[in-house]
Write a protein that holds these residues in place. Structure first.
Motif, PDB file in Angstrom:
ATOM      1  N   LEU A  14       0.839  -1.208   0.000  1.00  0.00           N
ATOM      2  CA  LEU A  14       0.000   0.000   0.000  1.00  0.00           C
ATOM      3  C   LEU A  14       0.870   1.253   0.000  1.00  0.00           C
ATOM      4  CD1 LEU A  14      -2.879  -0.868   2.505  1.00  0.00           C
ATOM      5  CD2 LEU A  14      -3.059  -0.520   0.031  1.00  0.00           C
ATOM      6  N   GLY A  40      -8.307  -2.519  -4.149  1.00  0.00           N
ATOM      7  CA  GLY A  40      -7.268  -2.607  -3.125  1.00  0.00           C
ATOM      8  C   GLY A  40      -6.106  -3.480  -3.524  1.00  0.00           C
ATOM      9  N   HIS A  44      -7.686   2.001   4.127  1.00  0.00           N
ATOM     10  CA  HIS A  44      -7.637   0.633   3.607  1.00  0.00           C
ATOM     11  C   HIS A  44      -7.902  -0.346   4.750  1.00  0.00           C
ATOM     12  CE1 HIS A  44      -6.014   0.964  -0.557  1.00  0.00           C
ATOM     13  NE2 HIS A  44      -5.724   2.183  -0.123  1.00  0.00           N
TER      14      HIS A  44
END
Lengths: 271, 170
Positions: free
Chosen positions: A166, A250, A176
């Motif tokens: 990330l 994601g 997230h």
């Protein structure tokens, strides 16, 4: 081209043992294979202080099957979310990250810090993600892998692998949710930097998606205007439940292997 | 490269990436090639040194020869005659070979600084003997530039004869 070699990863979690081969090059990483071997309920229950492998032989058999499917022998193990303590810490200038994390986490650990393996992942802007795992817990997974015929290369924490992915992708305003089978991390990003991190056990009962969204809102004031992204175990179901309120995919794993879609650790590796 | 912390209870040294091994292999090959090149260059340098020494010896010999020739040339240019080339005994022998029996040599001088100029004080028994001496001197290949001096004829001919002894090598 795997100029930096190909690594074989084995990830443990409550519902399955997953494995992947990942080629490392200067342009990034690329998955070369993925396999997921489901576990019977109760065989593996990630615990930060007690025994995680309740039925170790079943777990070892799953590891053997995964290794046989991908031809791996030297493995990097990924421990599941829920076995360690994870926190985002502001690091004083000049402090040694690992020593500082040990100092900060010592009081919050449910076991003596002398029994912990403590590490730090740089998070930018003077911050580190500190993590502590009880040595006996790490050893339990290592022994299972060795008993399954693997040579252990390194041991990582699955949530930290996902977080690193990330951070590489530098999200703007977003929260997230990175989900493991039994625990999750909520990571809040602002201007591409990690600004908040929470880790807790999951409650998979009905309404989980809405509860997660509320928690994300509390985790970051930016969540209202920013995106809420769900990745990891059960992410497909939660996204359906959230409808249009969940943004993006994601850290979904490579689409070549449908079962890899919820392997956030693999999504983090190749991000 | 991952910055992931390693939680292993017994951390192992990280496996060297494939390109590390490739780089080491390439470096080893380059080292071998360089060593081979250096060895060949050293051998070639040895041969070149030997040739250089040989050439240097040749140059030194040629220089010595040149110096010798230069001395001779200078001697010739300045009408110098190296004493080594005109030993008095040879000059005397050559003079004796042209001297008629009725001519007596009373004095002989050799001037090397003037290219082997020979000056002979002679006494001929008569004019005919004197003439024979001059004739023999002029015919002898070892003498050039024969110059008879003033004659004193009083029965005997007493005179001074100058010539240049050139020996066998001109």
């Amino acid at each position: 081209v795997a100029l930096l070699g190909t690594r074989f990863y084995v990830a443990f979690d409550a519902l399955a043992v997953s494995a992947a081969t990942v080629a490392e090059g200067f342009g990034g990483r690329r998955a070369g294979g993925f396999v997921r071997v489901p576990l019977e309920p109760g065989a593996l229950a990630p615990s930060p202080s007690g025994t995680s492998l309740a039925r170790a032989e079943e777990v070892r058999a799953a590891v053997r099957r995964a290794a046989a499917a991908l031809g791996g022998s030297r493995a990097t193990l990924l421990l599941p979310d829920g076995v360690g303590r994870v926190a985002l810490l502001d690091q004083p200038e000049g402090a040694v990250p690992r020593d500082y994390v040990r100092f900060r986490l010592a009081a919050s650990l449910p076991w003596p810090v002398s029994e912990a393996v403590v590490e730090a992942l740089p998070a930018g802007r003077g911050r580190v993600v500190g993590a502590a795992v009880r040595r006996a817990v790490v050893a339990e997974f290592e022994q299972a892998a060795v008993a399954a015929g693997l040579e252990i290369e390194q041991v990582h924490l699955a949530p930290l692998v996902a977080l690193e992915g990330l951070m590489r992708s530098r999200p703007r305003e977003a929260v997230h949710a990175v989900l493991g089978d039994v625990a999750l991390c909520l990571a809040a990003f602002r201007d591409g930097a990690l600004v908040g991190l929470r880790s807790r056990r999951r409650d998979r009962s009905p309404g989980e998606a809405e509860r997660l969204r509320e928690e994300a809102r509390r985790a970051s004031a930016a969540a209202d205007s920013g995106a809420f992204v769900v990745s990891g175990s059960g992410a497909l179901r939660l996204r359906r439940d959230l409808g249009g309120r969940a943004a993006g995919n994601g850290l979904d794993g490579p689409a070549e292997w449908p079962e890899a879609a919820e392997a956030a650790w693999l999504g983090g590796l190749v991000a | 490269v991952s910055r992931q912390p390693d939680f292993a209870t017994s951390p192992r040294p990280r496996r060297g990436p494939a390109w590390d091994a490739a780089a080491v292999a390439v470096a080893a090959l380059l080292l071998l090639a360089a060593a081979g090149g250096a060895w060949r260059a050293r051998a070639e340098a040895g041969v070149a040194h030997a040739r250089l020494d040989e050439a240097r010896r040749g140059v030194e010999a040629a220089s010595a020869r040149l110096r010798s020739l230069d001395v001779r040339a200078q001697a010739r240019g300045a009408r110098l005659l190296p004493a080594a080339d005109a030993l008095p005994a040879r000059v005397v022998a050559d003079v004796a070979s042209v001297l008629p029996g009725d001519v007596r040599l009373e004095r002989l001088s050799i001037d090397y600084a003037r290219g082997g100029a020979v000056e002979m004080q002679v006494v001929a028994r008569n004019a005919a003997a004197w003439d024979r001496l001059l004739e023999r001197l002029e015919r002898a290949p070892v003498f050039r530039e024969v110059e008879p001096g003033p004659e004193a004829r009083d029965g005997e001919v007493r005179s001074l004869v100058r010539a240049r002894w050139v020996g066998g090598g001109q």
